[in-house]
Each structure stands twice: as C-alpha cells, then as structure tokens.
Motif scaffolding. Structure first.
Motif, PDB file in Angstrom:
ATOM      1  N   ASN A 253      -9.298  -3.259 -11.023  1.00  0.00           N
ATOM      2  CA  ASN A 253      -7.844  -3.165 -10.858  1.00  0.00           C
ATOM      3  C   ASN A 253      -7.274  -2.164 -11.861  1.00  0.00           C
ATOM      4  O   ASN A 253      -6.236  -2.402 -12.469  1.00  0.00           O
ATOM      5  CB  ASN A 253      -7.219  -4.554 -11.046  1.00  0.00           C
ATOM      6  N   ALA A 254      -7.964  -1.040 -12.035  1.00  0.00           N
ATOM      7  CA  ALA A 254      -7.549  -0.040 -13.024  1.00  0.00           C
ATOM      8  C   ALA A 254      -6.685   1.025 -12.369  1.00  0.00           C
ATOM      9  O   ALA A 254      -6.974   1.486 -11.261  1.00  0.00           O
ATOM     10  CB  ALA A 254      -8.768   0.614 -13.667  1.00  0.00           C
ATOM     11  N   THR A 255      -5.623   1.421 -13.075  1.00  0.00           N
ATOM     12  CA  THR A 255      -4.740   2.477 -12.584  1.00  0.00           C
ATOM     13  C   THR A 255      -4.506   3.513 -13.670  1.00  0.00           C
ATOM     14  O   THR A 255      -4.458   3.200 -14.859  1.00  0.00           O
ATOM     15  CB  THR A 255      -3.374   1.912 -12.156  1.00  0.00           C
TER      16      THR A 255
ATOM     17  N   ALA B 275       0.351   4.278  -2.705  1.00  0.00           N
ATOM     18  CA  ALA B 275       0.085   4.115  -4.139  1.00  0.00           C
ATOM     19  C   ALA B 275      -1.352   3.704  -4.401  1.00  0.00           C
ATOM     20  O   ALA B 275      -1.936   4.059  -5.432  1.00  0.00           O
ATOM     21  CB  ALA B 275       1.045   3.084  -4.738  1.00  0.00           C
ATOM     22  N   GLY B 276      -1.966   2.977  -3.473  1.00  0.00           N
ATOM     23  CA  GLY B 276      -3.342   2.537  -3.667  1.00  0.00           C
ATOM     24  C   GLY B 276      -4.323   3.681  -3.788  1.00  0.00           C
ATOM     25  O   GLY B 276      -5.388   3.532  -4.404  1.00  0.00           O
TER      26      GLY B 276
ATOM     27  N   ALA C  65       3.438  -2.699  -7.331  1.00  0.00           N
ATOM     28  CA  ALA C  65       2.850  -4.024  -7.179  1.00  0.00           C
ATOM     29  C   ALA C  65       1.365  -3.951  -7.530  1.00  0.00           C
ATOM     30  O   ALA C  65       0.676  -2.983  -7.203  1.00  0.00           O
ATOM     31  CB  ALA C  65       3.033  -4.529  -5.752  1.00  0.00           C
ATOM     32  N   GLY C  66       0.855  -4.958  -8.240  1.00  0.00           N
ATOM     33  CA  GLY C  66      -0.538  -4.972  -8.656  1.00  0.00           C
ATOM     34  C   GLY C  66      -1.465  -5.433  -7.549  1.00  0.00           C
ATOM     35  O   GLY C  66      -1.044  -5.785  -6.448  1.00  0.00           O
TER      36      GLY C  66
ATOM     37  N   GLU D 299       2.433  -6.353 -12.519  1.00  0.00           N
ATOM     38  CA  GLU D 299       2.957  -5.076 -12.036  1.00  0.00           C
ATOM     39  C   GLU D 299       2.327  -3.908 -12.800  1.00  0.00           C
ATOM     40  O   GLU D 299       1.929  -4.049 -13.945  1.00  0.00           O
ATOM     41  CB  GLU D 299       4.482  -5.015 -12.171  1.00  0.00           C
ATOM     42  N   LYS D 300       2.308  -2.766 -12.131  1.00  0.00           N
ATOM     43  CA  LYS D 300       1.759  -1.550 -12.716  1.00  0.00           C
ATOM     44  C   LYS D 300       2.892  -0.611 -13.127  1.00  0.00           C
ATOM     45  O   LYS D 300       3.886  -0.480 -12.415  1.00  0.00           O
ATOM     46  CB  LYS D 300       0.862  -0.835 -11.696  1.00  0.00           C
ATOM     47  N   TYR D 301       2.690   0.058 -14.266  1.00  0.00           N
ATOM     48  CA  TYR D 301       3.637   1.076 -14.704  1.00  0.00           C
ATOM     49  C   TYR D 301       3.041   2.446 -14.404  1.00  0.00           C
ATOM     50  O   TYR D 301       1.897   2.741 -14.787  1.00  0.00           O
ATOM     51  CB  TYR D 301       3.919   0.955 -16.199  1.00  0.00           C
TER      52      TYR D 301
END
Length: 697
Positions: free
Chosen positions: A254-256, A500-501, A574-575, A560-562
């Motif tokens: 789940n890395a961004t 976004a994914g 959204a995560g 949530e992701k920044y």
C-alpha cells in the motif's frame, strides 16, 4: 536628448517626402559624406531598441521562462553554472544582435529600403508573437492561427509605421531582456543550479548498532499495477526478478509516492518531508537529505539522473549523459521551435531524458559478463544504460559502510527497449493518449518494464556474487506511476482524479540485513517514510523534523493518502491497495502464420527499408512499425502486422490527425526477426475475419 519630430512634410533640402513615421533628419543633405549623421545614428539606435524588445518577447522571455521552470533540464545534462550563464547570454543577446545586424546592413541600399526592411522585420516579429499568444488564448492552431497572426503582424507593422506611440512603447520594452535574465537568475527554480546558495546539510548521528551497506534503486514512472498478475501478486512469469525480490523482502503493498513529478517526488523521498515549494531538486535547496545524513559515516556512491541532491562534498557524478554548452544550445533550439510553432507539441520535454548506453558514454560494460542465455548479453555494452553499468561496477564490498544509490530513468519513456534488451527506433511525435495510442503506449511501457526486470536480476546476481546481498539493506521502489487509463493518460491532475491507483501507488520493497523470508505489509506507506525507515535500519539519527514515519514504528492511524500535483497543495486520496486493470485482450491472429492472401489496398510504412538489412546481433531491431493508410479507410479498421509470415501484432487505424490516418504496432517478440532481409506484410482484417494484403510503399 530631444526626439526628432516625425512628419510627412516635404524635406526642404531635397523636396522629397519621406515615408510616414520615418525621421526626415535621416536623409543626408546632397553631397554629404558616407558617414551617418548624428540624427541617423539616433534613428538606428531606436530601431535597434525596437528589434531588441520584440526579439526579447518572441525568443528570450518564452525560452527563459520554460527553462527557468525546468531545473531538471540542466541537472540531467549536468550543466555547470558557467554553461548555464553562457546559454542565458546567448539567448538574451544573440538573436537580437543577428536581427539588428541584418537591419544595419540594409542601409547600404538606402534609407528608404532600410525603413521598409525595418517595418517588415517588426511585422514578422509581431506575427511570431501573435502565434505564441494565440496558442495560449485561443483554440486556433495550424494554418488558421498563422493567418490570424499574419494579419496581426501586418496591422501592427502599419500602426508602427504610421504612429510614433508603438515605437516609443517598444523602445521602453527594450529593457525586457534584462528583466527576463534577472528573473531567471534570481527568482526561477533554475536559479539554484546557476547560483547555488550555501548548503550546510545536517549530518546524521551514528547510533548504537551495526551500519549495514545500503543498496537503493529508485526506478522512474512505474505504477505498481504494471507488475501485478491476475492474483494480485507480482507476475512471476513476466517479472521473475521482481517476484524473487518480493519473495525475500518486505513488500509494502500500500505504498504511494507523494507527487507525479520527479523534481518534487524524489526530494520528498530523500528528505522525509512533503513538497512545500517548487524548488529545484538541488542540494542547495534541500541541504538536509539522505546523502548528508549518511555522508559523515557512509561512503556515498550515487548515480542521480535529473536531481543533484548529493552535494559535491559527499559524492561526485561520474556518469552523465551528453553534457556541455553544445547540448544545451541544441536542446534549447529544439524547445524554441516547439514554442514558436502554430501547433501544440506532442513531445513531452521530460520524455526526452533518455538513458544513454554504456557505449554512447564511453564505458565498458560491467564485469563479469552475465550468462543469462535469454538476454542479449552479447551486445550488453551497446544496450545497457551507462548509469546502470557504473552502478553495477560499484557494487563491491568495502571496509566502510557504503550507500549505493541509483535513480534510473526506467521504465520511464522514451520507450526504446524490448524485453530481450534489443532497442528499437520510434518517432518522437507519437501520441500517448487517444484511441489506439494509449494501448500502444502501455504495450511499449510493459516491454521496457520487462527489460528493467532483467536489469534488476543482474543487480541481485551481482550482490550475491560479491557477498553483499545477505548483509545489505536493499531498497527498491519508484518515484511515481503513470496512468494508461483511456482518456486519463499521464500523471497530471486529470489522471490523479480518475486513475489515482496508477499514478500514486508504486512498488516498494525493503530487504533488511539477513532477511530471507518475504512478507507483505499493507500499512499506509507514503514515500516520506523512506528516509526515516532507511536511517533507522542504518542506526543513524537525523537532526531535522520529518513528516514521514519509519516502518520500525507502528503504522500511522489515518488511511487517507497525501499527494501533491503542485508543492504545498495537498490532495487527499482514499487509501487501499489498487486492483489490477483488466489487460487488453490478445487478438487471436497474433502468433499465427499467414499464407498468401489477395491484395486489397495500400499502406505507407515510414521505415520500410529497415527490414532489408536486419542484424539482431547489433542489438537494434525495427520492432516498431508505423505509417499511414488512405483516408477512405474507416477509423478502427484492424491491421495485422506480420514479419516473415507470422503475425506479431493486430492494431487499429486511428482517427486522422495532422500526420494522416495512421497506425503503429510494437513487435515485442524479437524471435520474429532474422539476420538479413526480412519480409514485412500488412493485412487489412475484414469484419468477417478475412485478410487482404496491403501493397506497401
């Protein structure tokens, strides 16, 4: 100094009537000498100022504006401050000087000719300015924009000739180039490259515990979903070396990344701070980073690409692409042509950052030569990126703790590699979005990703052969992804909103020293967590505030992701781990053998002669086939592309654009080719599946 009066009254000395807007004093009295009078010199000075002002608006301002917002351009080419200053001086002075000199030379034909030439030059420069303004403010492109710009230039030239006010305004605007240069040198993000400020980066403090070797590879523009198979795991068939790394490391699934743009994303990764300002990715702007934190304790062997975060006191940059003033001038000229064109450029400047091969840079391939029979190791020196070659050669045990860092522009475009490592040529202006094009872009991306997997495999083998793998902290990730979702291709705001994914989620693997069993961690990892995780594993404390959170600590509570398309402007996503997009269906004709078929139509292939003499051992293949068909062929018509009788791809004819009604196909399987002459055939696929061979030219 008083200005001469502009008039159209008859000259009392000659009885002639000078043109409206031309200083009567410039006409020398009968029998005067060859030298210009003081009044004529003043007129020439005014004309020169007007030309300088217009050239500044047409050339200097747009070029320095784009370059000033692109420090990565100078960093990628490893430009020195002296190189940049020389380029800026040329941009500010040379074009205006050439036009002024041309105008001055026309004085030999007489003052009337000189005045007429000046009016024409003013009109042309105003038309060129109108093209640029029209592209920004109107939907006009191509011939309609040129016609409107020509009318605007003619009207402006007439106004300049008839009235004195336009000339006065232009003469004041002659100071513009100085202003544009000042903004570039002191205000733009690129100013950090030219005039770097003091950089006293904070060194980390060694803590208790061992300080293992750190091997960090940052790939570029790699979405996590490109690696996934149908089961949501790394596709071991296509990417065996990524799968091998995942099987012996911690995969933060789940890395961004924190931005879709490398100049913002990579500094955030190496400082542990979210991007807050559009600063150049330069050590003077980010003095506190991974290199300064480890540099007091670790030797630094860093291969950066479009950043310069490691200060010269910590490391040098031994491998670089073509550099020096010559390449800056050439690339700036290319950029100016795109700026001045009456059409939008299909070429993303960032996609021109191609990794040069070891042979192009003048390096020998790393030793020992690998033995993977599936890879084109016989032409390794010609095909392997130079930055990777140097990185690989440096993976040697050392008495001191060492950080081995590589930022490799792979699988980032330009896409030029097949999975085997063979390279292919492609035109610069192929679109990456739109029907047919986005599918081709994704296929080329995946082919280059499979080649990148082979480079990773060679890295793992080199680490094991040198005894470094087991005792090292090995980190592999990417700075950001990219969307191949139709209608939302790229990594800008629209792609972030709708895909976004693909843009934000990236592969993130951390193999700790001694780790042999893989595990999956679905915590909310953001790339500001990278630096605190690495320094924790290296047992080093950093003395600056971090936004990130080490993986050694409990996961952050928010899901949530920044993300930041622009520094300082947070986007909340959204995560959750993204799902794999549905892969495109493979046409049943692909891989089949085609016999003789009736002829039914024509097509043009841009590089047809490349099939006459193919040398696979040289590492280059004509694997991208592109061209056009007659305009009466309907949109979406399928074409089967075959080499030596076997179909390698089936692609649609795309809607027409300025390049015509085009098609393009990637032949990713290099087993289609053989040494010597190869036969290329194109077949039109009918709605009933029947094939008709097209006559090629």
């Amino acid at each position: 100094m008083a200005e001469p009066t502009l008039t159209n009254a008859p000259d009392r000395r000659t009885g002639s009537v000078p043109p409206v807007g031309v200083d009567a004093a410039q006409t020398p009295p009968a029998g005067a000498g060859a030298g210009p009078t003081p009044s004529a010199r003043r007129v020439e000075l005014r004309r020169a100022c007007e030309v300088v002002a217009l050239v500044g608006l047409v050339v200097t301002q747009p070029l320095l504006d784009v370059l000033g917002r692109s420090p990565d351009f100078f960093l990628f080419h490893r430009a020195t401050g002296r190189d940049v200053l020389a380029l800026v001086a040329m941009v500010a002075l040379l074009p205006g000087a050439v036009v002024v000199l041309f105008g001055a030379l026309t004085r030999v034909a007489g003052d009337r000719v000189r005045a007429g030439v000046h009016t024409v030059v003013v009109g042309l420069l105003l038309a060129a300015l109108a093209v640029q303004v029209g592209r920004q403010l109107t939907p006009l492109r191509g011939v309609p924009l040129l016609l409107v710009a020509a009318l605007a230039g003619a009207a402006g030239a007439a106004a300049h000739r008839r009235w004195s006010t336009p000339g006065r305004v232009l003469r004041v605007a002659a100071l513009g180039p100085l202003v544009f240069v000042g903004l570039f040198l002191f205000v733009s993000p690129a100013s950090a490259v030219v005039l770097p400020r003091a950089h006293q980066g904070a060194a980390g403090v060694a803590g208790p515990g061992s300080h293992p070797p750190v091997v960090m590879i940052v790939l570029d523009e790699l979405p996590l979903v490109s690696l996934l198979g149908p089961d949501g795991r790394i596709d071991a068939t296509r990417y065996p070396n990524f799968a091998e790394l995942a099987g012996g490391s911690t995969w933060y699934r789940n890395a961004t990344g924190v931005s879709g743009w490398t100049p913002y994303a990579l500094p955030a990764m190496l400082t542990g701070r979210y991007p807050s300002a559009p600063s150049a990715p330069h050590y003077s702007q980010y003095p506190d980073n991974l290199f300064t934190a480890l540099g007091g304790l670790y030797d630094i062997r860093a291969q950066e690409s479009i950043t310069r975060l490691c200060p010269p006191s910590r490391c040098d940059q031994p491998v670089a692409p073509e550099q020096g003033l010559g390449v800056l001038v050439r690339e700036s000229g290319t950029l100016l042509r795109r700026i001045a064109a009456p059409v939008d450029s299909r070429i993303d400047p960032q996609e021109s950052y191609r990794e040069q091969t070891a042979a192009e840079v003048g390096l020998d391939a790393a030793e020992p030569v690998p033995v993977d029979p599936k890879f084109r190791w016989d032409s390794l020196n010609d095909n392997q990126p130079a930055r990777f070659t140097s990185f690989l050669a440096g993976l040697r045990p050392s008495d001191r703790p060492t950080l081995h860092f590589l930022h490799l522009l792979m699988p980032h475009p330009p896409w030029t590699y097949l999975p085997s490592g063979a390279r292919y040529d492609a035109p610069d202006d192929l679109p990456n979005d739109g029907t047919g094009w986005v599918e081709l872009a994704r296929a080329r991306h995946l082919a280059q990703l499979r080649y990148t997997d082979r480079l990773l495999g060679e890295t793992l083998r080199t680490l094991r052969a040198g005894g470094l793998y087991d005792r090292s902290l090995v980190v592999l990730t990417a700075d950001h992804g990219v969307s191949f979702t139709p209608d939302w291709q790229g990594r800008g705001q629209d792609a972030i909103d709708h895909a976004a994914g693909e843009v934000a989620w990236v592969p993130m693997f951390v193999k700790e020293p001694g780790q042999r069993v893989g595990r999956v961690d679905d915590r909310n990892w953001e790339h500001v967590d990278l630096l605190p995780t690495v320094v924790d594993a290296a047992h080093v404390r950093v003395p600056w505030r971090l936004d990130g959170r080490s993986a050694a600590l409990p996961p952050r509570e928010r899901t949530e992701k920044y993300f930041y398309d622009r520094p300082g402007e947070r986007i909340v996503l959204a995560g959750g781990v993204p799902g794999r997009p549905a892969p495109p269906a493979v046409h049943p004709l692909v891989g089949t053998t085609v016999g003789e078929r009736p002829v039914g139509g024509t097509a043009t292939v841009a590089h047809l002669s490349a099939f006459d003499h193919v040398d696979p051992a040289a590492g280059d293949l004509p694997a991208l086939v592109w061209g056009s068909v007659p305009r009466q062929v309907p949109d979406g018509t399928l074409l089967a592309v075959a080499v030596n009788g076997r179909v390698g791809a089936v692609v649609p004819v795309v809607p027409p654009d300025r390049g015509g009604r085009r098609f393009a196909a990637l032949l990713a399987d290099d087993h289609l080719f053989r040494a010597g002459a190869n036969r290329l055939d194109l077949y039109r696929v009918g709605t009933d599946g029947a094939l008709r061979r097209l006559t090629l030219s």
